[in-house]
Design an enzyme around this catalytic site. Structure first.
Site, short mmCIF file in Angstrom:
data_model
loop_
_atom_site.label_atom_id
_atom_site.label_comp_id
_atom_site.label_asym_id
_atom_site.label_seq_id
_atom_site.Cartn_x
_atom_site.Cartn_y
_atom_site.Cartn_z
N HIS A 107 6.58 8.50 0.57
CA HIS A 107 6.19 7.17 1.04
C HIS A 107 6.10 7.17 2.55
O HIS A 107 6.68 8.02 3.22
CB HIS A 107 7.19 6.11 0.58
CG HIS A 107 8.59 6.35 1.06
ND1 HIS A 107 9.43 7.25 0.44
CD2 HIS A 107 9.30 5.84 2.09
CE1 HIS A 107 10.59 7.26 1.06
NE2 HIS A 107 10.54 6.42 2.08
N CYS A 138 17.13 3.32 5.88
CA CYS A 138 16.45 4.60 5.98
C CYS A 138 15.33 4.47 6.99
O CYS A 138 15.01 3.36 7.43
CB CYS A 138 15.90 5.05 4.61
SG CYS A 138 14.60 3.99 3.95
#
Length: 720
Positions: free
Chosen positions: A65, A228
Site C-alpha cells: 500500500h 505506521c
C-alpha cells in the site's frame, strides 16, 4: 463517491510469482479502471513504501500500500494466489493480497473504509470467506461489507456456519469503528467497574464459583497508541490485534490510532487511570509526554500485529514491579529526534540528526529572506541596502521603494536564521524545553558577531544544559513548574553566560578570520574550495553533508562579501548537477535504465534546473555504486569551474530561475553544463560495463525504485 472495490479489481487466480509482479498485475487493473493515472510512478511509490518495511502479515496476508499523487481516489484491488507470494511475513508466503492505493489528499470517508478493512483482516472468519469466494463479485462484496442475498436463509439450518456470515458482519462492524478512533476495543466484561459489569455476558462461563456477593476485582487497564508510516493499514491492524488479545486476557484496552483518517486523543482521565501503556509505532508518537511515569512497552507496529499477547503480558509484568523509575519514564528521551533512535546509535549519529533538525527548520527562512533580498537587488540595484526605512519613506509608484521593501523584509527574515538554527538544534536534543535557551543563545551569537558558527554552538549548548537539568530528581510538587519556569530560567541564564563570557568571543574571532579568508580567496585556493563543496553537495543528495555545505554557503550571505557570494554560486551550481546528469543520461542511453527511471528522468530536468538535488535520489537508490561517484565527479567539476570563473550569487535558491542575479551568468551556466555532461558520461559508461539484462527497453527492474537501505525516495525536497 465511487466504490472502493468492484469486481473488475479482483483477481481470484493471481499468477504472479513475486511481490513486484503481483503489485504490477493488480495496479494494471486500477489503471484500467481509471483509478491510477501513471502505472510506473505508482509502482515506484509502492516499492518505496515496501522498502520502508515489508507488508506481509502472519496468516497468509500481503498488503502492499502507499499514498501516491498518481491515485485519483482511494482504491483497493484484491488478488488470490494459489502458490503464495513472499511479502516478508514470518510464517511464509501470502495467498491473499490487497493492494491499497490512497491519493496524497484522500478524503476521510474513503480512508476510514480502508482502515476498517485493515481491522477485518484480523478476523479469521472474514479471511476464510475470501478464500472460499468463487466469484470476483462475491469477493468484492465481502470486502465492501455487503450482506449476500441468500444470507438470511442460512442461520436457521447451520449451527456454527458463521464463515459465510462473519466476513460481511465484521466488515460492517469495523466500518463504523474509524469514526471514533480513540475508543475501548475490548469487551466490557465483568472486570469493568460500576453498572457496566452487569451488562457483560463474557464473564458467565469463566467464574461460576465466585460468589455474587464478592465485588468484581478492578480490571487491568491499558492505553495504547498505534501508528505506521502511511497510516492506512498497519495502524488499524495493530489496534484490532491488540484488542482481540486484550479480550482474551480480560484486560480493558483503549487504543488511539494515529492514522490517515485523523485521530482522536485519548481522554486524559483514561491515561491517568491506566495501569500500563503500549506504543506500537513506526513513526513518532504525537504528544508522547502524556504517558510519562506509566509502565511502558515501546515496539514497532508489526509487533502489535504479530505478538499482542506478549506485549500485554510484558506491560502487566512491568506494572507488577511497582512505580516506574524516573529513568524508565517515557518522557525521559524527550527529544523528538531521539524517539525513533536505536539505543545502539552512537553520539556522532545523534549529533548529525540534531544538526540536521536545526538546518531543516532554518531553510524556509533562508528561502523567503534570501529570495526577497535577491529580488530587491534585481529591482533596485546593489545600493538598495542603503535605502531608508520604508516605514518612514515609501512611494507606491516608485520601483526603488518596492525594492527597499523587499530588501528590508528579506533582511528581517534573515535576521532569524541564527536564532532559529540554534533554537531547533536545542529542540532536536531536548524537545520544547530547549526552544527558549536555544533562541536566546542564537540571539546572543548575533549580538557578539559569532554568526552561523555561534548559533550552531549555542544550540548544542542549550540542548545539553536542558538535558542536564532534566536529569535532576526534583520533588513531585515542583514537577509541574519545571518545563514552564525552572528549565527556561536556569537554561537561558546558563547559555547566556556561556555565550557572552566563555565561547562567544573566540567563535566570533574564528568567524571573522573565516570571513576574511573567503574574501581573499583567489586562484588555486578558490578552485580547491569549489571542488570540495561540489563533492559535499553530491555525496548524499540532500543528506547531512549536503546540508552542511549548503548551510555554510547560506551563512555567508548574512554578511555578504565577494568570497561568500562565490561560495553560494558554487554550492548551487554543484547541487543542480546530479538530477540534470541523470536526466541527460536517461535521454541519451535510455536502454540502460528501467521504465520507471526513464519517467523519473523527465522530472529530473525540472528538479535539477530548480536546484532540487533530491531529484537524483531514485537513481542513487537503485544503483548507488555507479550513480553517486558519477554525481560527485560532475559536482566537483562544476564547483571548481564556478570558483575559477569568479561567478557570484546573492540568492540562496532558485536554480536557473535566478540567473539574472548571478555574476558571470554565461560562464556559470557553462560550469553547470560541463559538470552535467561529465557526470552523465560517467554513469552511462559505468552502466554500460555491466550490461544489465533489466536494462532492455520496456523492462522494469523489480527492485530498482527504492530498495537501497541508506537512501529513501520519500525524503523531503525542501532541503535547500
Amino acid at each position: 463517491m465511487s466504490e472502493l472495490i468492484s469486481a473488475d479489481l479482483v483477481d481470484l487466480d493471481l499468477s504472479a510469482a513475486t511481490k513486484d509482479a503481483a503489485a504490477r498485475s493488480l495496479a494494471e487493473r486500477m489503471v484500467a479502471a481509471g483509478r491510477v493515472t501513471d502505472l510506473e510512478g505508482f509502482l515506484a511509490d509502492v516499492a518505496a513504501r515496501e522498502a520502508q518495511m515489508p507488508t506481509g502479515l502472519d496468516g497468509g496476508i500481503g498488503i502492499p500500500h502507499c499514498r501516491s499523487a498518481h491515485v485519483t481516489e482511494p482504491t483497493l484491488a484484491f488478488g488470490r494466489s494459489a502458490a503464495g507470494i513472499d511479502f516478508g511475513a514470518a510464517d511464509g508466503p501470502a495467498d491473499l493480497i490487497f493492494l491499497i492505493a490512497a491519493p496524497t489528499g484522500g478524503d476521510a470517508d474513503h480512508l476510514s473504509i480502508l482502515s476498517s478493512l485493515a481491522r477485518q483482516l484480523m478476523d479469521e472468519a472474514f479471511t476464510g470467506a475470501l478464500r472460499a469466494a468463487a466469484e470476483p463479485a462475491r469477493a468484492a462484496a465481502l470486502i465492501r461489507g455487503e450482506q449476500p442475498e441468500q444470507q438470511p436463509e442460512q442461520p436457521p439450518e447451520e449451527e456454527p456456519g458463521e464463515e459465510p456470515q462473519s466476513g460481511p458482519q465484521a466488515a460492517s462492524r469495523s466500518e463504523s469503528e474509524p469514526q471514533s478512533q480513540s475508543q475501548s476495543l475490548s469487551e466490557p466484561g465483568p472486570e469493568a467497574d460500576g453498572p457496566r459489569s452487569a451488562d457483560a455476558p463474557a464473564s458467565e462461563p469463566t467464574a461460576p464459583e465466585t460468589a455474587p456477593e464478592a465485588p468484581a476485582p478492578a480490571p487491568f487497564r491499558i492505553v495504547a497508541v498505534t501508528s505506521c508510516p502511511t497510516g492506512i493499514a498497519h495502524t488499524y491492524m495493530a489496534a484490532e490485534s491488540l484488542a482481540k488479545a486484550a479480550r482474551a486476557a480480560e484486560v480493558e484496552l483503549t487504543v488511539e490510532t494515529q492514522g490517515s483518517a485523523g485521530f482522536q486523543r485519548l481522554d486524559p482521565q483514561l491515561i491517568a487511570a491506566a495501569d500500563g501503556v503500549i506504543l506500537a509505532h513506526d513513526v513518532e508518537v504525537r504528544d508522547r509526554e502524556r504517558f510519562a511515569g506509566k509502565p511502558l512497552v515501546d515496539v514497532g507496529v508489526k509487533a502489535g500485529i504479530n505478538r499482542p499477547a506478549e506485549l500485554i503480558a510484558e506491560v502487566r509484568e512491568k506494572a507488577a514491579r511497582g512505580p516506574v523509575p524516573a529513568a524508565d519514564a517515557p518522557a525521559r528521551p524527550t527529544a523528538p529526534m531521539d524517539q525513533g533512535a536505536e539505543t545502539t546509535d552512537g553520539y556522532a549519529t545523534r549529533l548529525r540528526t540534531w544538526l540536521m533538525t536545526g538546518v531543516s527548520y532554518m531553510v524556509p527562512f533562508v528561502a523567503a529572506g534570501g529570495l526577497l533580498i535577491a529580488l530587491a537587488f534585481a529591482i533596485g540595484g546593489y545600493t538598495v541596502d542603503k535605502a531608508p526605512s520604508v516605514a518612514d519613506h515609501f512611494l507606491w509608484t516608485e520601483s526603488a521603494s518596492w525594492a527597499a521593501l523587499f530588501f528590508q523584509v528579506g533582511s528581517t527574515a534573515f535576521g532569524f536564521l541564527v536564532p532559529v538554527l540554534a533554537g531547533f538544534i536545542a529542540y532536536g536534543m531536548a524537545d520544547r524545553p530547549g526552544l527558549v535557551p536555544g533562541f536566546v543563545g542564537g540571539a546572543v551569537a548575533l549580538t557578539v558577531n559569532a554568526g552561523f558558527l555561534g548559533g550552531l554552538i549555542a544550540g548544542l549548548l542549550a540542548g545539553a544544559v536542558v538535558r542536564a537539568i532534566q536529569r535532576i530528581d526534583v520533588p513531585p510538587v515542583l514537577r509541574g513548574i519545571m518545563p514552564v519556569v525552572v528549565i527556561p530560567l536556569l537554561s537561558s541564564a546558563a547559555v547566556g553566560f556561556l555565550m557572552f563570557l566563555v565561547v562567544g568571543k573566540p567563535i566570533a574571532a574564528l568567524q571573522k578570520a573565516l570571513t576574511g579568508w573567503l574574501s581573499g580567496l583567489s586562484g588555486a585556493n578558490a578552485v580547491i574550495l569549489g571542488v570540495l563543496l561540489g563533492l559535499m553537495m553530491c555525496f548524499d543528495l540532500g543528506g547531512p553533508l549536503n546540508k552542511v555545505a549548503y548551510a555554510f554557503a547560506v551563512g555567508g550571505l548574512a554578511n555578504p562579501n565577494p568570497g561568500s557570494l562565490k561560495v553560494m554560486a558554487a554550492v548551487m551550481a554543484a547541487g543542480m548537477v546530479p538530477p540534470l546528469a541523470m536526466a541527460l543520461a536517461t535521454t541519451v542511453r535510455g536502454r540502460l535504465f528501467t521504465r520507471a527511471e526513464r519517467e523519473n528522468g523527465k522530472a529530473a530536468w525540472v528538479l535539477g534546473a530548480s536546484f532540487i538535488t533530491e531529484g537524483a535520489i531514485p537513481f542513487a537508490a537503485a544503483d548507488p555504486l555507479r550513480v553517486i561517484p558519477s554525481a560527485m565527479v560532475g559536482g566537483a567539476v562544476t564547483g571548481g569551474l564556478s570558483m575559477a570563473f569568479g561567478c557570484t550569487l546573492r540568492a540562496p535558491h532558485g536554480g536557473v530561475f535566478v540567473v539574472p542575479l548571478i555574476g558571470q551568468p554565461l560562464l556559470y551556466l557553462l560550469a553547470v553544463a560541463a559538470g552535467t555532461v561529465v557526470s552523465a558520461a560517467l554513469v552511462v559508461l559505468l552502466k554500460s560495463l555491466r550490461a544489465p539484462a533489466a536494462g532492455t527497453p520496456g523492462t522494469d527492474a523489480p527492485a530498482a525504485d527504492a530498495t537501497h537501505p541508506q537512501v529513501s525516495t520519500h525524503r523531503e525536497v525542501t532541503t535547500h
